[in-house]
Motif scaffolding. Structure first.
Motif, mmCIF file in Angstrom:
data_model
loop_
_atom_site.group_PDB
_atom_site.id
_atom_site.type_symbol
_atom_site.label_atom_id
_atom_site.label_comp_id
_atom_site.label_asym_id
_atom_site.label_seq_id
_atom_site.Cartn_x
_atom_site.Cartn_y
_atom_site.Cartn_z
ATOM 1 N N LEU A 293 0.821 -1.218 0.000
ATOM 2 C CA LEU A 293 0.000 0.000 0.000
ATOM 3 C C LEU A 293 0.856 1.270 0.000
ATOM 4 O O LEU A 293 0.332 2.364 -0.231
ATOM 5 C CB LEU A 293 -0.925 0.004 1.225
ATOM 6 C CG LEU A 293 -2.014 -1.076 1.271
ATOM 7 C CD1 LEU A 293 -2.796 -0.988 2.581
ATOM 8 C CD2 LEU A 293 -2.962 -0.931 0.093
ATOM 9 N N GLY A 294 2.134 1.134 0.303
ATOM 10 C CA GLY A 294 2.993 2.313 0.369
ATOM 11 C C GLY A 294 2.750 3.138 1.600
ATOM 12 O O GLY A 294 2.888 4.376 1.565
ATOM 13 N N VAL A 295 2.374 2.489 2.711
ATOM 14 C CA VAL A 295 2.126 3.190 3.970
ATOM 15 C C VAL A 295 2.948 2.512 5.060
ATOM 16 O O VAL A 295 3.544 1.457 4.849
ATOM 17 C CB VAL A 295 0.624 3.171 4.341
ATOM 18 C CG1 VAL A 295 -0.197 3.898 3.285
ATOM 19 C CG2 VAL A 295 0.144 1.737 4.508
ATOM 20 N N ASP A 296 2.958 3.131 6.250
ATOM 21 C CA ASP A 296 3.710 2.510 7.340
ATOM 22 C C ASP A 296 2.852 1.454 8.045
ATOM 23 O O ASP A 296 1.644 1.364 7.832
ATOM 24 C CB ASP A 296 4.203 3.563 8.333
ATOM 25 C CG ASP A 296 3.080 4.404 8.934
ATOM 26 O OD1 ASP A 296 1.940 3.899 9.016
ATOM 27 O OD2 ASP A 296 3.340 5.555 9.331
ATOM 28 N N LEU A 297 3.504 0.666 8.896
ATOM 29 C CA LEU A 297 2.823 -0.435 9.585
ATOM 30 C C LEU A 297 1.705 0.072 10.484
ATOM 31 O O LEU A 297 0.637 -0.559 10.583
ATOM 32 C CB LEU A 297 3.847 -1.224 10.408
ATOM 33 C CG LEU A 297 3.309 -2.396 11.226
ATOM 34 C CD1 LEU A 297 2.660 -3.436 10.320
ATOM 35 C CD2 LEU A 297 4.447 -3.029 12.039
ATOM 36 N N ARG A 298 1.907 1.219 11.124
ATOM 37 C CA ARG A 298 0.894 1.768 12.029
ATOM 38 C C ARG A 298 -0.406 2.065 11.286
ATOM 39 O O ARG A 298 -1.499 1.854 11.812
ATOM 40 C CB ARG A 298 1.443 3.035 12.695
ATOM 41 C CG ARG A 298 0.508 3.636 13.738
ATOM 42 C CD ARG A 298 1.124 4.893 14.353
ATOM 43 N NE ARG A 298 0.272 5.447 15.376
ATOM 44 C CZ ARG A 298 0.248 5.054 16.635
ATOM 45 N NH1 ARG A 298 1.074 4.088 17.026
ATOM 46 N NH2 ARG A 298 -0.557 5.609 17.524
ATOM 47 N N THR A 299 -0.294 2.540 10.053
ATOM 48 C CA THR A 299 -1.488 2.853 9.262
ATOM 49 C C THR A 299 -2.306 1.588 8.990
ATOM 50 O O THR A 299 -3.543 1.594 9.102
ATOM 51 C CB THR A 299 -1.093 3.515 7.927
ATOM 52 O OG1 THR A 299 -0.393 4.729 8.199
ATOM 53 C CG2 THR A 299 -2.319 3.811 7.082
ATOM 54 N N VAL A 300 -1.630 0.509 8.632
ATOM 55 C CA VAL A 300 -2.333 -0.762 8.386
ATOM 56 C C VAL A 300 -3.021 -1.238 9.660
ATOM 57 O O VAL A 300 -4.182 -1.663 9.641
ATOM 58 C CB VAL A 300 -1.357 -1.828 7.858
ATOM 59 C CG1 VAL A 300 -2.030 -3.198 7.817
ATOM 60 C CG2 VAL A 300 -0.853 -1.454 6.477
ATOM 61 N N THR A 301 -2.305 -1.163 10.786
ATOM 62 C CA THR A 301 -2.873 -1.605 12.068
ATOM 63 C C THR A 301 -4.102 -0.784 12.431
ATOM 64 O O THR A 301 -5.128 -1.319 12.867
ATOM 65 C CB THR A 301 -1.819 -1.501 13.186
ATOM 66 O OG1 THR A 301 -0.671 -2.287 12.836
ATOM 67 C CG2 THR A 301 -2.380 -2.007 14.501
ATOM 68 N N ASN A 302 -4.041 0.532 12.233
ATOM 69 C CA ASN A 302 -5.172 1.394 12.571
ATOM 70 C C ASN A 302 -6.375 1.113 11.662
ATOM 71 O O ASN A 302 -7.522 1.092 12.113
ATOM 72 C CB ASN A 302 -4.766 2.866 12.457
ATOM 73 C CG ASN A 302 -3.815 3.281 13.573
ATOM 74 O OD1 ASN A 302 -3.749 2.633 14.604
ATOM 75 N ND2 ASN A 302 -3.067 4.364 13.352
ATOM 76 N N ARG A 303 -6.094 0.940 10.364
ATOM 77 C CA ARG A 303 -7.192 0.644 9.434
ATOM 78 C C ARG A 303 -7.853 -0.687 9.769
ATOM 79 O O ARG A 303 -9.077 -0.815 9.704
ATOM 80 C CB ARG A 303 -6.666 0.625 7.995
ATOM 81 C CG ARG A 303 -6.376 2.008 7.425
ATOM 82 C CD ARG A 303 -5.922 1.916 5.980
ATOM 83 N NE ARG A 303 -5.682 3.238 5.411
ATOM 84 C CZ ARG A 303 -5.234 3.444 4.188
ATOM 85 N NH1 ARG A 303 -4.954 2.415 3.397
ATOM 86 N NH2 ARG A 303 -5.049 4.669 3.740
#
Length: 341
Positions: A293-303
């Protein structure tokens, strides 16, 4: 003649000898062969075949040789065995001659007339399970029943047996049934719930050659349509039909892993949500999904946390999450087909 004229046919020594009979036998063995009528133990020695009356001397008795006593006792026991065998054979013939009730298992159907017969059929079927157990329980299950069946369910799951169970929605509000669902789903079992309107059944190895099903009795009329009678079905064609009925019920039901949530399929996912869910179904790590997705790990966890919350699911309930994603894809496909029609 004054000797005893009674019937003293030997009758066997299985019960042994009384102390008084043993004492009298010792007296006769010592040579005191004159015994008055009515002496305690005399009748017992005569009927046991240990002594015989001397026909020429009144009240005079003779000990028999040990080999003769043993031979007589063996003959007595063999005659008794022959009588018992004859009795068993007569009983077997009688049972075969009796009329059979119409509810036999001819045609792969056997009527189960009461709860013990229903329970016995279920136990027997589960004893021989090889691959799958599918159950549908449109009735409340008590704490006592849950406590009794849980060890068996967990044992079968541990052996690799695949479980599916459909409960009433009301089960979600009962602590003992929530605990059961949590234990079962943790070991790979699948549980769903429906508001009602489904058939009670147990299907064991339904898609195997030796599949069988136990279902509630649905014949109309007084005394039927109750949970106390049922049918054992072994006919392959009828089992296949019941499997189809079960699958229709299963497809209408909503996943449950022990919480209160009941996913309705009304939540839509964004494209990024779909990529996250697809990655999880492919057993990819959160890091790998974040890189795609081109995002950091925290973004995936939050989503992912937001997705669980929007579906009212417990965090980590990947089974229910996967079912929600499958329904989402089905809805999109149906909408696309409708637009193209």
């Amino acid at each position: 003649m004054d000797h005893d004229k009674g019937d003293h046919s030997p009758s066997g020594l299985i019960g042994g000898l009384s102390a008084v009979a043993r004492s009298l036998y010792a007296v006769i063995a010592d040579g005191s062969q004159q015994v008055e009528p009515g002496t305690p133990g005399l009748e017992e020695l005569l009927t046991g075949g240990l002594i015989v009356a001397n026909p020429w001397t009144p009240n005079h008795y003779v000990l028999l040789e040990s080999s003769d006593v043993l031979r007589q006792q063996v003959e007595i026991e063999l005659r008794a065995v022959q009588k018992r065998i004859a009795h068993v054979l007569d009983t077997a013939r009688l049972v075969e001659e009796l009329p059979r009730r119409p509810s036999s298992d001819e045609g792969g159907m056997k009527f189960l007339a009461n709860p013990p017969e229903c329970n016995a059929a279920v136990v027997e079927a589960l004893h021989g399970v090889r691959a799958t157990v599918w159950t549908a329980q449109p009735v409340e299950r008590s704490q006592k029943v849950i406590d009794k069946t849980t060890p068996r369910d967990l044992d079968n799951l541990g052996k690799g047996i695949k479980y599916r169970t459909i409960y009433l929605d009301s089960a979600r509000h009962q602590a003992h049934q929530r605990t059961w669902a949590e234990k079962v789903t943790e070991l790979g079992g699948e549980v769903r719930t429906l508001p009602g309107g489904f058939h009670r059944m147990v299907i064991v190895d339904g898609k195997e050659a030796n599949g069988r099903a136990i279902i509630s009795d649905h014949r109309p009329g007084p005394g039927y349509l109750n949970r106390n009678t049922g049918w054992l079905v072994t006919n392959p064609g009828m089992v296949a039909q019941l499997v189809a009925v079960y699958e229709e019920q299963w497809n209408r039901a909503d996943p449950w892993t022990g919480g209160y949530a009941r996913f309705s399929g009304s939540v839509a996912f964004t494209l990024d949500d779909e990529k996250i869910l697809r990655g999880l179904l492919d057993r990819r790590t959160h890091e790998s999904i974040a890189a795609e997705l081109g995002v950091d790990l925290r973004t995936v966890t939050n989503r992912l946390g937001r997705i669980y919350k929007s579906l009212d699911l417990k965090p980590g309930d990947k089974f229910s999450l996967g079912m929600a994603y499958e329904r989402h894809l089905t809805q999109k496909r149906e909408q696309r087909q409708s637009a193209e029609a």
